[in-house]
Scaffold this active site. Structure first.
Site, PDB file in Angstrom:
ATOM      1  CB  SER A 264      -0.538   0.125   1.140  1.00  0.00           C
ATOM      2  OG  SER A 264      -1.410   0.686   2.007  1.00  0.00           O
ATOM      3  N   GLY A 265       0.332   2.296  -0.443  1.00  0.00           N
ATOM      4  CA  GLY A 265       0.876   3.672  -0.329  1.00  0.00           C
ATOM      5  C   GLY A 265       0.994   4.062   0.855  1.00  0.00           C
ATOM      6  CG  ASP A 266      -1.737   6.104   3.844  1.00  0.00           C
ATOM      7  OD1 ASP A 266      -1.389   5.838   5.210  1.00  0.00           O
ATOM      8  OD2 ASP A 266      -2.018   7.159   3.493  1.00  0.00           O
ATOM      9  CG  ASP A 267      -2.069   3.681   8.239  1.00  0.00           C
ATOM     10  OD1 ASP A 267      -0.893   4.262   7.918  1.00  0.00           O
ATOM     11  OD2 ASP A 267      -2.496   5.133   8.203  1.00  0.00           O
ATOM     12  CB  SER A 298       2.915   0.188   4.122  1.00  0.00           C
ATOM     13  OG  SER A 298       2.371   1.408   3.646  1.00  0.00           O
TER      14      SER A 298
END
Length: 481
Positions: A264-267, A298
């Site tokens: 992912s690009g976040d959490d 991530s």
């Protein structure tokens, strides 16, 4: 040659036979066409595991869908789901998506319903923003998360549902989020980006055995819901894609997340419950959440984040047998003055990490408010945070714990944790302020605010209600509704 003349009785009999045959053919064709003019095609018998099996089924092709990756199938999906909704009280309905690339705009689910994707089926979200209607902000957020106005409806959406299942044989749902990420970076969006899957005000939800790709915003967002199982799901987005959280249980009760792999690009998992004064007013916590066998990559965010939108409260979260690789932090708590609410009774056991910036991270100054009407005196409470049986390798900093002056984070317990620092790490391994707690068998040596005390940090032995839910073996025989 001698010709025989047919008797009038023989001629009449043959005519009657021919008329009978034609009547039968016309009736058979009418049955095939169906009352709604559906193009009925059979599909193979298959087995699947689910909370509920269905008595009726149909293929999306029966409603005119074309899996060529170019034809827009929004109307076909809507018609199929509307048709199957008739069976909600008599065994429920299953919509089968066969192999193919099925382009569609947003569509709504219904109760007592299963969406099933063949292993070679790909749902493709339309890249035409006109195919994404606008919706109202969530009441616990006050307005869109990214803009003062509303928000685009999620690709797959449902509200006020009971017993809804999205599953398959590892079929794919692709949000084709690139167009949204570009517009976000350019600042050209007037409304908040859509999620890939969002289900509101619902209970008995299953999302399983799928690959979810390239969400425009958060990937799976159950909100104001209960009795949720997310299992056997792979979630993938580019590591620099903006805010592509994996799974965000938000003001939900009794949720089970297990056997999930997320890049992912976040959490990877972000636990939420509303934003500042709106979340405080709505007052619906996330509680009774269990996370098992999660693997996360991530580099710019956390494996599990608690907050920052936690104003309705977060309690009784249990995570075990979880793994982070090349991820910014393991479990992170994010909050700030003005949030109010609480994060309490958090239990983590069996966490493995490799190549991390932080193993542990708590931040009491995580800004971002919905507007200027929040109450800066609304102090969040963070207490009862338990970590045990932790192994981390190639870590830049063991921990950064920053509570709130005058409102310290309390009841922190870390036991049996071995953190191996990265060879070129130059930072102090522990940074602590405004926190209280204890540690036991932790290396490198923690900060003075977390003194050594022989103990084993608590992890509940009793099960949550969602653990009593077992999947059934279901068989779909292609019996069309």
């Amino acid at each position: 040659m001698e010709h025989k003349t047919k008797s009038p009785m023989e001629t009449q009999t043959q005519v009657i036979k021919r008329v009978t045959i034609w009547v039968f053919i016309v009736a058979f064709v009418a049955i095939l066409a169906g009352a709604e003019g559906r193009n009925v095609k059979s599909f193979n018998t298959f087995e699947y595991s689910a909370m509920s099996c269905r008595a009726h089924s149909a293929s999306v092709t029966e409603f005119g869908a074309v899996g060529d990756g170019k034809t827009l199938n929004t109307r076909a999906f809507a018609a199929a789901i509307a048709h199957l909704s008739r069976y909600s009280a008599v065994g429920g309905g299953l919509l089968y998506v066969p192999a193919g690339r099925w382009l569609t705009g947003t569509f709504n689910l219904t109760s007592h319903f299963t969406l099933y994707l063949h292993r070679n089926a790909v749902l493709l979200a339309s890249q035409d923003i006109r195919d994404w209607p606008l919706g109202d902000p969530l009441p616990s957020y006050g307005h869109g998360r990214e803009a003062p106005g509303g928000r685009y409806m999620s690709f797959i959406f449902g509200t006020n549902l009971t017993d809804v299942i999205i599953t398959g044989d590892n079929g794919k749902i692709d949000g084709q989020g690139g167009i949204w990420w570009t517009k976000f970076h350019k600042g050209s969006l007037k409304y908040t980006r859509p999620h890939l899957i969002e289900i509101l005000h619902s209970r008995s939800i299953q999302i399983s055995n799928l690959t979810l790709l390239n969400s425009p915003f958060w990937t799976v967002h159950p909100v104001y819901s209960s009795d949720i199982i997310i299992q056997g799901v792979t979630i993938l987005a580019p590591i620099k894609s903006p805010n592509t959280d994996g799974i965000d249980p938000d003001s939900c009760t009794n949720t089970r997340i297990e056997d999930v792999h997320i890049v992912s690009g976040d959490d990877c998992v972000a636990v939420k419950s509303g934003w500042d004064e709106y979340g405080i007013s709505y007052g619906m916590p996330t509680r009774q959440l269990v996370i098992r066998r999660l693997t996360c990559i991530s580099p710019y965010s956390a494996m599990i984040a608690l907050g920052s939108e936690m104003s309705g409260g977060i309690a009784d979260v249990r995570a075990e047998d979880i793994t982070a690789i090349n991820t910014e932090s393991g479990v992170r708590i994010k909050t700030a003055l003005g949030r109010g609410g609480y994060v309490k009774d958090i239990y983590v056991k069996g966490m493995k990490m490799h190549t991390m910036k932080w193993a542990f991270w708590m931040d009491g100054n995580y800004g971002s408010h919905p507007d200027n009407h929040y109450n800066p005196k609304a102090r969040p409470m963070v207490s009862g945070i338990n970590y045990r049986d932790i192994v981390a390798e190639n870590v830049t900093m063991a921990a950064q714990f920053k509570g709130i002056p005058g409102d310290p984070f309390t009841g922190i317990c870390i036991s049996n944790a071995t953190i191996t620092m990265a060879p070129k790490s130059k930072e102090a391994p522990w940074t602590c302020s405004d926190v209280h707690g204890i540690t036991s068998g932790v290396t490198p040596r923690p900060c003075g605010m977390l003194p050594e005390q022989t103990t084993t940090c608590h992890f509940p032995q009793t099960s949550l209600p969602i653990d009593a839910v077992r999947f059934k073996k279901c068989i779909s025989r292609g019996n069309h509704a």
